[in-house]
Enzyme design. Structure first.
Site: not given
Ligand code: F6P
Length: 320
Positions: A11, A128
């Site tokens: 990502g 994250d």
């Protein structure tokens, strides 16, 4: 070393470009040339190589996303895929590689290091913030700020209409984004996968606060814990309050990186290049407080990052 490679994988996260800039300019400064691979590990297998010059990385420090593009490669996860990738690295005279990405990307770096003794250095890049061995991974700060800016706007309308809003943020299986966002936007409750929660308790709390005249609330939920739509339904049917929900989604991955993410990324990128060129391999660079540090990938990938219980408690204390 005469030539090193760099790629971004998994990502994307705001600050990856600044990290690439850090890698390229630090390496060039030491007389080492740099090959960029497009589309992460898949681009190594497919030989999507690009000569990186000082100009290639000019003007990208403020750009979100990654100019090297990114991908999640299934092929690289197989031994055959990695053999292909090694063949390409050899044919391109790339003697070492810097991998910017999250867990999956760093696992790939470790595999090349373990299986072929190929020099690699990892740079933690993920909104994250779930990677061990660093206080912050690239993009977390920007993602948190993006979510907070959005929730501040929602707060206005929640207050005016006296509604409860359930807001879902990213974070995969972890609640680091959710917790930081909840603290920063003064959320009334936070739900994360790491900590057991009771929706009935949250409903009781909302009723109690309504009794005191506070009829609007923000509840932040990490995507790994529950769906915002389900939480909305539960609270609405249990309390009779008007509830809305919002999934912030991929907007959290985009946008110009904050100053914090830019300097963090530059420093990590430059350090990774310097370590790779100086012969320190198989590690991931990171930050501990203000200091740059480095840990073996074997440690990073086998250690779980845990949620700070004091921060969790603070959300409740602040919501009284
Ligand atoms: O790891 C970053 C992340 O944005 C997670 O927070 C999220 O669960 C996932 O990637 C989404 O992945 P995709 O972009 O493939 O939908």
């Amino acid at each position: 070393m005469k030539r090193i490679g760099v790629l971004t994988s998994g990502g994307d996260s705001p600050g990856m470009n600044a990290a690439v800039r850090g890698v390229v300019r630090a390496a060039l400064g030491r007389g080492v040339t740099v090959t960029g691979f497009l589309h992460g590990w898949q681009g190594v297998i497919d030989n999507e190589a690009l000569e990186m010059t000082s100009k290639t990385v000019g003007g990208i420090i403020a750009q979100g996303g990654t100019v090297l593009r990114t991908a999640r490669s299934k092929e690289f996860m197989s031994p055959e895929g990695r053999v292909k990738a090694m063949g390409v690295l050899k044919s391109e005279d790339v003697e070492g590689l810097i991998v910017i990405g999250g867990d999956g990307s760093l696992t790939g770096a470790k595999a090349l290091y373990d299986e072929f003794d190929f020099p690699v250095v990892g740079v933690p890049g993920s909104i994250d913030n779930d990677i061990s061995g660093t206080d912050f991974s690239i993009g977390f700060d920007t993602a948190v700020n993006t979510a907070v800016a959005a929730i501040d706007k929602v707060r206005d309308t929640a207050y005016s209409h006296e509604r409860v809003f359930v807001i879902e943020v990213m974070g995969r299986a972890n609640g680091f984004i959710a917790l930081e966002v909840a603290l920063s936007c003064g959320a009334e409750a936070v739900i994360v996968p790491e900590v057991p929660y009771s929706l009935l308790n949250i409903c009781d709390y909302l009723r109690k606060m309504a009794g005191k005249g506070k009829r609007s609330a923000i509840i932040v939920v990490a995507e790994g814990a529950a769906r915002a739509s389900d939480i909305k339904e539960f609270i609405q049917s249990n309390t009779g309050f008007e509830v809305r929900y919002l999934v912030l989604g991929h907007m959290q991955r985009g946008g110009s990186p904050t100053a914090f993410d830019r300097t963090l990324s530059l420093r990590l990128g430059a350090m990774a290049a310097n370590r790779l060129i100086s012969g320190f391999h198989g590690d991931m660079v990171g930050v501990d407080g203000q200091k740059l540090v480095s840990h073996p990938l074997s440690y990073v990938l086998s250690t779980e990052r845990t949620i700070d219980p004091d921060r969790m408690m603070l959300v409740d204390v602040m919501a009284q």
